[in-house]
Scaffold this motif. Structure first.
Motif, PDB file in Angstrom:
ATOM      1  N   ARG A   8       0.637  -0.974   0.049  1.00  0.00           N
ATOM      2  CA  ARG A   8       0.015   0.069  -0.041  1.00  0.00           C
ATOM      3  C   ARG A   8       0.971   1.146   0.110  1.00  0.00           C
ATOM      4  O   ARG A   8       1.883   1.232   0.809  1.00  0.00           O
ATOM      5  N   SER A  10       1.064   5.277   0.555  1.00  0.00           N
ATOM      6  CA  SER A  10       0.692   6.635   1.198  1.00  0.00           C
ATOM      7  C   SER A  10       1.273   7.657   0.668  1.00  0.00           C
ATOM      8  O   SER A  10       2.458   7.650   0.625  1.00  0.00           O
ATOM      9  N   ASP A  39      -2.796  -0.367  -4.327  1.00  0.00           N
ATOM     10  CA  ASP A  39      -3.690   0.271  -3.129  1.00  0.00           C
ATOM     11  C   ASP A  39      -3.138   1.382  -2.637  1.00  0.00           C
ATOM     12  O   ASP A  39      -1.700   1.504  -2.626  1.00  0.00           O
ATOM     13  N   GLU A  41      -3.595   5.878  -0.322  1.00  0.00           N
ATOM     14  CA  GLU A  41      -4.247   6.559   0.292  1.00  0.00           C
ATOM     15  C   GLU A  41      -3.317   7.946   0.155  1.00  0.00           C
ATOM     16  O   GLU A  41      -2.154   7.896   0.111  1.00  0.00           O
ATOM     17  N   GLU A  61     -12.761  14.200   0.086  1.00  0.00           N
ATOM     18  CA  GLU A  61     -12.844  13.142   0.904  1.00  0.00           C
ATOM     19  C   GLU A  61     -14.222  12.356   0.706  1.00  0.00           C
ATOM     20  O   GLU A  61     -14.238  11.312   0.737  1.00  0.00           O
ATOM     21  N   GLY A  65     -14.070   8.967  -0.716  1.00  0.00           N
ATOM     22  CA  GLY A  65     -14.190   8.159   0.498  1.00  0.00           C
ATOM     23  C   GLY A  65     -12.921   8.285   1.475  1.00  0.00           C
ATOM     24  O   GLY A  65     -11.653   8.691   1.016  1.00  0.00           O
ATOM     25  N   SER A  66     -13.183   8.302   2.959  1.00  0.00           N
ATOM     26  CA  SER A  66     -12.421   8.874   3.863  1.00  0.00           C
ATOM     27  C   SER A  66     -11.128   7.619   3.785  1.00  0.00           C
ATOM     28  O   SER A  66     -10.101   7.927   4.855  1.00  0.00           O
ATOM     29  N   ASP A  67     -11.332   6.731   3.415  1.00  0.00           N
ATOM     30  CA  ASP A  67     -10.207   5.447   3.376  1.00  0.00           C
ATOM     31  C   ASP A  67      -9.312   5.871   2.348  1.00  0.00           C
ATOM     32  O   ASP A  67      -7.922   5.514   2.390  1.00  0.00           O
ATOM     33  N   LYS A  68      -9.239   6.902   1.339  1.00  0.00           N
ATOM     34  CA  LYS A  68      -8.638   7.132   0.225  1.00  0.00           C
ATOM     35  C   LYS A  68      -7.980   8.224   0.319  1.00  0.00           C
ATOM     36  O   LYS A  68      -6.891   8.856   0.174  1.00  0.00           O
ATOM     37  N   LEU A  70      -7.651  11.389   3.217  1.00  0.00           N
ATOM     38  CA  LEU A  70      -7.508  11.823   4.660  1.00  0.00           C
ATOM     39  C   LEU A  70      -7.165  13.298   4.710  1.00  0.00           C
ATOM     40  O   LEU A  70      -5.917  13.618   4.593  1.00  0.00           O
ATOM     41  N   TYR A  90      -0.203   9.285  10.154  1.00  0.00           N
ATOM     42  CA  TYR A  90      -1.733   8.806   9.972  1.00  0.00           C
ATOM     43  C   TYR A  90      -1.609   7.782   8.602  1.00  0.00           C
ATOM     44  O   TYR A  90      -2.262   7.197   8.260  1.00  0.00           O
ATOM     45  N   THR A  92      -0.875   4.547   6.729  1.00  0.00           N
ATOM     46  CA  THR A  92      -0.792   3.041   6.916  1.00  0.00           C
ATOM     47  C   THR A  92      -0.134   2.140   5.835  1.00  0.00           C
ATOM     48  O   THR A  92      -0.016   0.956   5.963  1.00  0.00           O
TER      49      THR A  92
END
Length: 242
Positions: A8, A10, A39, A41, A61, A65-68, A70, A90, A92
């Motif tokens: 993932r 970030s 994947d 964010e 957001e 979506g707030s998973d993608k 922030l 923050y 992940t």
């Protein structure tokens, strides 16, 4: 270290007065990651922009979506280095991309960074304007000379083992970025250079990918006379302490 690629990613996106650029850079990032099956964010670190950047980020957001997306704002301008430290709290992802939000860094290069990382199992992959088919577009001669001069001085004094020291488009292993953040003391323009110098000191591996850098489309450039003075001071400090 075992060869591990990004599971993932970030993206840390510091912003200050980027309301016009933010929707476009987020769209380009989302499209690039989706097309590549990566994947992701995007962590937006806004330093109290008065132009409504945060309101735009809140809309994004909702859209993505707030998973993608922030939004993790701060009250005022506190410097680039601390913005990354704040954003990393923050994150992940096991890999982190740092880049500018002003469209000077095109997300299309990120899959190349990831390919390069896997190929050499690098700790850091840095975008370079000064190798291969890399380049700068939209700068006047003065700005090019400052950038080249800064890079040349750094190469001569510090021998850092990378061709573009002042660029800010890079992919890091998360734990490597955390270690470098603990060591770095610079603020502003010198910060990117110190990251590479410290990485070399600590024995981290660095790969490079040629990128085309395009001068900002909307808004004001943030490189002025003060930045040049602080860059030279920072360079001399690094030279004296490394």
């Amino acid at each position: 270290m075992a060869a591990t690629g990004p599971e993932r990613v970030s993206v840390l996106l510091p912003t200050y007065n980027e309301r016009d650029n933010l929707p476009l850079v987020v769209w380009l990032l989302a499209r690039t990651f989706s097309d590549s099956g990566i994947d992701f964010e995007i962590i937006i670190i806004d330093d109290g922009s008065p132009d409504g950047t945060q309101e735009v980020a809140q809309q994004l957001e909702k859209i993505y979506g707030s998973d993608k997306i922030l939004l993790r704002p701060r009250a005022k301008k506190l410097g680039l280095g601390t913005a990354y430290i704040h954003g990393m709290k923050y994150a992940t992802g096991n890999f982190i991309v740092i880049m500018d939000a002003d469209l000077s860094h095109h997300p299309k290069f990120i899959p190349e960074f990831i390919r390069k990382q896997k190929e050499g199992n690098f700790d850091i992959v840095s975008g370079t304007r000064y190798k291969g088919n890399g380049g700068v577009y939209g700068w006047d001669l003065k700005r090019k000379l400052i950038s080249r001069g800064a890079n040349f001085l750094t190469q001569v004094l510090l021998r850092p083992g990378a061709s573009d020291l002042t660029g800010s488009f890079r992919l890091y292993r998360k734990e490597v970025l955390q270690k470098l953040m603990e060591k770095c003391v610079s603020k502003g323009y010198v910060f990117q250079m110190e990251m590479i110098v410290r990485a070399r000191q600590l024995g981290f591996t660095i790969g490079e990918v040629p990128i085309s850098f395009v001068d900002r489309v909307y808004g004001e450039s943030k490189l002025g006379g003060n930045e040049i003075v602080s860059f030279l001071k920072g360079l001399l400090t690094l030279f004296a302490t490394t």
